[in-house]
Write a protein that holds these residues in place. Structure first.
Motif, PDB file in Angstrom:
ATOM      1  N   ALA A  23       0.724  50.918  30.935  1.00  8.89           N
ATOM      2  CA  ALA A  23      -0.438  50.200  30.402  1.00  8.89           C
ATOM      3  C   ALA A  23      -0.139  48.766  29.988  1.00  8.89           C
ATOM      4  O   ALA A  23      -1.035  48.057  29.543  1.00  8.89           O
ATOM      5  N   VAL A  67       5.256  42.622  44.305  1.00  7.96           N
ATOM      6  CA  VAL A  67       6.118  42.537  43.122  1.00  7.96           C
ATOM      7  C   VAL A  67       5.628  43.571  42.111  1.00  7.96           C
ATOM      8  O   VAL A  67       4.523  43.457  41.576  1.00  7.96           O
ATOM      9  N   GLY A  73       9.291  52.432  30.621  1.00  8.10           N
ATOM     10  CA  GLY A  73      10.409  53.360  30.693  1.00  8.10           C
ATOM     11  C   GLY A  73      10.298  54.386  31.811  1.00  8.10           C
ATOM     12  O   GLY A  73      11.222  55.147  32.059  1.00  8.10           O
ATOM     13  N   VAL A  98       9.661  44.203  45.829  1.00 10.91           N
ATOM     14  CA  VAL A  98      10.662  44.152  44.762  1.00 10.91           C
ATOM     15  C   VAL A  98      10.092  44.815  43.513  1.00 10.91           C
ATOM     16  O   VAL A  98       8.876  44.942  43.356  1.00 10.91           O
ATOM     17  N   ILE A  99      10.998  45.221  42.644  1.00  9.54           N
ATOM     18  CA  ILE A  99      10.568  45.844  41.383  1.00  9.54           C
ATOM     19  C   ILE A  99      11.472  45.346  40.270  1.00  9.54           C
ATOM     20  O   ILE A  99      12.655  45.045  40.502  1.00  9.54           O
ATOM     21  N   LYS A 102      11.613  46.752  32.406  1.00 10.30           N
ATOM     22  CA  LYS A 102      12.337  47.765  31.619  1.00 10.30           C
ATOM     23  C   LYS A 102      12.086  49.107  32.301  1.00 10.30           C
ATOM     24  O   LYS A 102      11.177  49.852  31.928  1.00 10.30           O
ATOM     25  N   PHE A 136      15.502  36.434  39.933  1.00  9.42           N
ATOM     26  CA  PHE A 136      14.282  36.567  40.738  1.00  9.42           C
ATOM     27  C   PHE A 136      13.899  35.207  41.331  1.00  9.42           C
ATOM     28  O   PHE A 136      13.529  35.112  42.508  1.00  9.42           O
TER      29      PHE A 136
HETATM   30  C1  B12 Z   1       2.750  45.017  23.414  1.00 14.54           C
HETATM   31  C2  B12 Z   1       3.452  46.345  23.683  1.00 14.54           C
HETATM   32  C3  B12 Z   1       2.648  47.458  23.930  1.00 14.54           C
HETATM   33  C4  B12 Z   1       1.130  47.394  24.013  1.00 14.54           C
HETATM   34  C5  B12 Z   1       0.737  46.813  25.389  1.00 14.54           C
HETATM   35  C6  B12 Z   1      -0.552  46.017  25.329  1.00 14.54           C
HETATM   36  C7  B12 Z   1      -0.756  45.195  26.559  1.00 14.54           C
HETATM   37  N1  B12 Z   1      -1.998  44.830  26.793  1.00 14.54           N
HETATM   38  O1  B12 Z   1       0.168  44.894  27.297  1.00 14.54           O
HETATM   39  C8  B12 Z   1       0.732  48.896  23.826  1.00 14.54           C
HETATM   40  C9  B12 Z   1       0.467  49.165  22.355  1.00 14.54           C
HETATM   41  C10 B12 Z   1      -0.462  49.389  24.646  1.00 14.54           C
HETATM   42  C11 B12 Z   1       2.037  49.602  24.206  1.00 14.54           C
HETATM   43  C12 B12 Z   1       2.092  50.932  24.532  1.00 14.54           C
HETATM   44  C13 B12 Z   1       3.270  51.614  24.786  1.00 14.54           C
HETATM   45  N2  B12 Z   1       4.526  51.112  24.713  1.00 14.54           N
HETATM   46 CO1  B12 Z   1       4.910  49.232  24.487  1.00 14.54          CO
HETATM   47  N3  B12 Z   1       5.506  47.548  23.945  1.00 14.54           N
HETATM   48  C14 B12 Z   1       4.878  46.436  23.695  1.00 14.54           C
HETATM   49  C15 B12 Z   1       5.897  45.347  23.297  1.00 14.54           C
HETATM   50  C16 B12 Z   1       5.853  45.218  21.753  1.00 14.54           C
HETATM   51  C17 B12 Z   1       5.704  43.964  23.901  1.00 14.54           C
HETATM   52  C18 B12 Z   1       5.532  43.974  25.427  1.00 14.54           C
HETATM   53  C19 B12 Z   1       5.107  42.580  25.900  1.00 14.54           C
HETATM   54  O2  B12 Z   1       3.925  42.301  26.014  1.00 14.54           O
HETATM   55  N4  B12 Z   1       6.096  41.696  26.179  1.00 14.54           N
HETATM   56  C20 B12 Z   1       5.834  40.364  26.692  1.00 14.54           C
HETATM   57  C21 B12 Z   1       6.099  40.329  28.214  1.00 14.54           C
HETATM   58  C22 B12 Z   1       5.841  38.915  28.754  1.00 14.54           C
HETATM   59  O3  B12 Z   1       7.493  40.596  28.375  1.00 14.54           O
HETATM   60  P1  B12 Z   1       8.065  41.955  28.996  1.00 14.54           P
HETATM   61  O4  B12 Z   1       7.024  42.988  29.069  1.00 14.54           O
HETATM   62  O5  B12 Z   1       9.324  42.287  28.284  1.00 14.54           O
HETATM   63  O6  B12 Z   1       8.435  41.509  30.485  1.00 14.54           O
HETATM   64  C23 B12 Z   1       9.550  40.654  30.653  1.00 14.54           C
HETATM   65  C24 B12 Z   1      10.739  41.329  31.308  1.00 14.54           C
HETATM   66  O7  B12 Z   1      10.726  42.736  31.176  1.00 14.54           O
HETATM   67  C25 B12 Z   1      10.725  40.846  32.719  1.00 14.54           C
HETATM   68  N5  B12 Z   1      10.037  41.642  33.728  1.00 14.54           N
HETATM   69  C26 B12 Z   1       9.104  42.583  33.595  1.00 14.54           C
HETATM   70  N6  B12 Z   1       8.720  43.023  34.785  1.00 14.54           N
HETATM   71  C27 B12 Z   1       9.422  42.342  35.728  1.00 14.54           C
HETATM   72  C28 B12 Z   1       9.398  42.388  37.110  1.00 14.54           C
HETATM   73  C29 B12 Z   1      10.248  41.524  37.834  1.00 14.54           C
HETATM   74  C30 B12 Z   1      10.220  41.547  39.334  1.00 14.54           C
HETATM   75  C31 B12 Z   1      11.119  40.638  37.142  1.00 14.54           C
HETATM   76  C32 B12 Z   1      12.008  39.715  37.896  1.00 14.54           C
HETATM   77  C33 B12 Z   1      11.135  40.616  35.754  1.00 14.54           C
HETATM   78  C34 B12 Z   1      10.284  41.460  35.056  1.00 14.54           C
HETATM   79  O8  B12 Z   1      10.070  39.592  32.698  1.00 14.54           O
HETATM   80  C35 B12 Z   1       9.148  39.535  31.599  1.00 14.54           C
HETATM   81  C36 B12 Z   1       9.320  38.158  30.954  1.00 14.54           C
HETATM   82  O9  B12 Z   1      10.630  38.001  30.469  1.00 14.54           O
HETATM   83  C37 B12 Z   1       7.242  45.981  23.799  1.00 14.54           C
HETATM   84  C38 B12 Z   1       8.473  45.665  22.940  1.00 14.54           C
HETATM   85  C39 B12 Z   1       9.014  44.291  23.212  1.00 14.54           C
HETATM   86  N7  B12 Z   1       9.221  43.550  22.188  1.00 14.54           N
HETATM   87  O10 B12 Z   1       9.209  43.935  24.398  1.00 14.54           O
HETATM   88  C40 B12 Z   1       6.932  47.473  23.765  1.00 14.54           C
HETATM   89  C41 B12 Z   1       7.605  48.403  24.753  1.00 14.54           C
HETATM   90  C42 B12 Z   1       7.579  47.789  26.148  1.00 14.54           C
HETATM   91  N8  B12 Z   1       6.748  49.571  24.722  1.00 14.54           N
HETATM   92  C43 B12 Z   1       7.400  50.678  24.802  1.00 14.54           C
HETATM   93  C44 B12 Z   1       6.823  51.967  24.765  1.00 14.54           C
HETATM   94  C45 B12 Z   1       7.779  53.142  24.745  1.00 14.54           C
HETATM   95  C46 B12 Z   1       5.437  52.129  24.763  1.00 14.54           C
HETATM   96  C47 B12 Z   1       4.680  53.454  24.706  1.00 14.54           C
HETATM   97  C48 B12 Z   1       5.268  54.596  25.555  1.00 14.54           C
HETATM   98  C49 B12 Z   1       4.588  53.842  23.222  1.00 14.54           C
HETATM   99  C50 B12 Z   1       3.939  55.188  22.975  1.00 14.54           C
HETATM  100  N9  B12 Z   1       4.765  56.141  22.579  1.00 14.54           N
HETATM  101  O11 B12 Z   1       2.753  55.341  23.158  1.00 14.54           O
HETATM  102  C51 B12 Z   1       3.295  53.043  25.179  1.00 14.54           C
HETATM  103  C52 B12 Z   1       3.186  53.167  26.709  1.00 14.54           C
HETATM  104  C53 B12 Z   1       1.787  53.099  27.169  1.00 14.54           C
HETATM  105  C54 B12 Z   1       1.769  53.171  28.672  1.00 14.54           C
HETATM  106  N10 B12 Z   1       0.987  54.107  29.194  1.00 14.54           N
HETATM  107  O12 B12 Z   1       2.441  52.390  29.326  1.00 14.54           O
HETATM  108  C55 B12 Z   1       8.901  50.453  24.900  1.00 14.54           C
HETATM  109  C56 B12 Z   1       9.469  50.717  26.308  1.00 14.54           C
HETATM  110  C57 B12 Z   1      10.838  51.384  26.187  1.00 14.54           C
HETATM  111  C58 B12 Z   1      11.752  51.173  27.350  1.00 14.54           C
HETATM  112  N11 B12 Z   1      11.303  50.834  28.551  1.00 14.54           N
HETATM  113  O13 B12 Z   1      12.937  51.312  27.134  1.00 14.54           O
HETATM  114  C59 B12 Z   1       9.026  48.985  24.375  1.00 14.54           C
HETATM  115  C60 B12 Z   1      10.191  48.193  24.977  1.00 14.54           C
HETATM  116  C61 B12 Z   1       9.173  49.094  22.839  1.00 14.54           C
HETATM  117  C62 B12 Z   1      10.497  49.703  22.439  1.00 14.54           C
HETATM  118  N12 B12 Z   1      11.489  48.899  22.078  1.00 14.54           N
HETATM  119  O14 B12 Z   1      10.664  50.893  22.455  1.00 14.54           O
HETATM  120  N13 B12 Z   1       3.082  48.743  24.154  1.00 14.54           N
END
Ligand code: B12
Length: 149
Positions: A23, A67, A73, A98-99, A102, A136
């Motif tokens: 989500a 992409v 997780g 590509v994928i 986290k 990437f």
């Molecule tokens: C906001 C958030 C939510 C919101 C999302 C709202 C929304 N509209 O997006 C809500 C509350 C819905 C949510 C729900 C859940 N979440 Co959440 N969430 C977050 C949070 C706090 C921030 C994510 C975010 O927006 N980051 C900003 C974006 C820009 O960055 P990013 O996602 O990290 O992506 C970066 C990289 O990963 C990378 N990247 C990502 N994809 C790709 C692809 C390619 C090709 C490349 C090169 C790079 C790349 O580039 C991005 C920029 O650097 C993170 C924790 C954190 N601080 O990261 C947890 C987190 C992602 N959530 C997590 C979890 C577990 C959940 C839930 C399962 C919780 C639950 N028990 O219900 C649910 C899952 C719901 C679902 N069905 O998916 C975990 C994932 C754990 C893991 N993978 O190890 C995290 C990491 C929190 C934690 N530390 O445990 N979440």
């Protein structure tokens, strides 16, 4: 981590998508902006994309690249399943895919599972970490001609 494949000297549409269970949306917005900065036209399918919709959109749009991003997780399981469905379609057999993100819940150790995704059909895997986005970007400049000036 990257699988060897042919050079693709075209730009065109890039599909950005999450997977059925995921989500989170800001990861997708981030990737869309990044790709647009690199001159690509992006179709962002958004979060919780059912496998059938992703397959249908890819068949319909014939993208230069797909992409996939997942951060909840479940990326390894969902990615393995969906790439098989995409690759089974002859029209998508050679599409660059590509994928990244986290993809698991074991942090750095998840990187070890990237090989499985490559074997299943992805061309490159970018597990989360400080190098993911720079790698990437290097990948993009390596396989595509830059279309933005
Ligand atoms: C906001 C958030 C939510 C919101 C999302 C709202 C929304 N509209 O997006 C809500 C509350 C819905 C949510 C729900 C859940 N979440 Co959440 N969430 C977050 C949070 C706090 C921030 C994510 C975010 O927006 N980051 C900003 C974006 C820009 O960055 P990013 O996602 O990290 O992506 C970066 C990289 O990963 C990378 N990247 C990502 N994809 C790709 C692809 C390619 C090709 C490349 C090169 C790079 C790349 O580039 C991005 C920029 O650097 C993170 C924790 C954190 N601080 O990261 C947890 C987190 C992602 N959530 C997590 C979890 C577990 C959940 C839930 C399962 C919780 C639950 N028990 O219900 C649910 C899952 C719901 C679902 N069905 O998916 C975990 C994932 C754990 C893991 N993978 O190890 C995290 C990491 C929190 C934690 N530390 O445990 N979440």
């Amino acid at each position: 981590m990257e699988r060897a494949c042919d050079d693709a000297r075209h730009s065109g549409v890039v599909i950005v998508s999450s997977l059925a269970s995921d989500a989170h949306t800001w990861n997708l917005v981030y990737l869309q902006l990044l790709l647009e900065e690199h001159g690509f036209q992006v179709v962002n399918l958004g979060a919780c994309v059912p496998d059938e919709l992703l397959v249908a959109e890819c068949l319909d749009r014939a993208p230069a690249m797909v992409v996939i991003s997942s951060v909840n997780g479940h990326g390894y399981q969902d990615g393995l399943r969906v790439v098989g469905q995409l690759r089974r379609r002859p029209a998508l057999a050679r599409t660059r895919m590509v994928i990244g993100g986290k993809l698991g819940i074991s942090g750095a150790r998840d990187g070890l599972r990237a090989d499985q995704l490559l074997d299943a059909g992805f061309d490159a895997v970018f597990p989360d970490g400080p190098d993911a986005v720079p790698e990437f970007e290097r990948y993009l400049s390596h396989v595509f001609e830059r279309v933005a000036s």
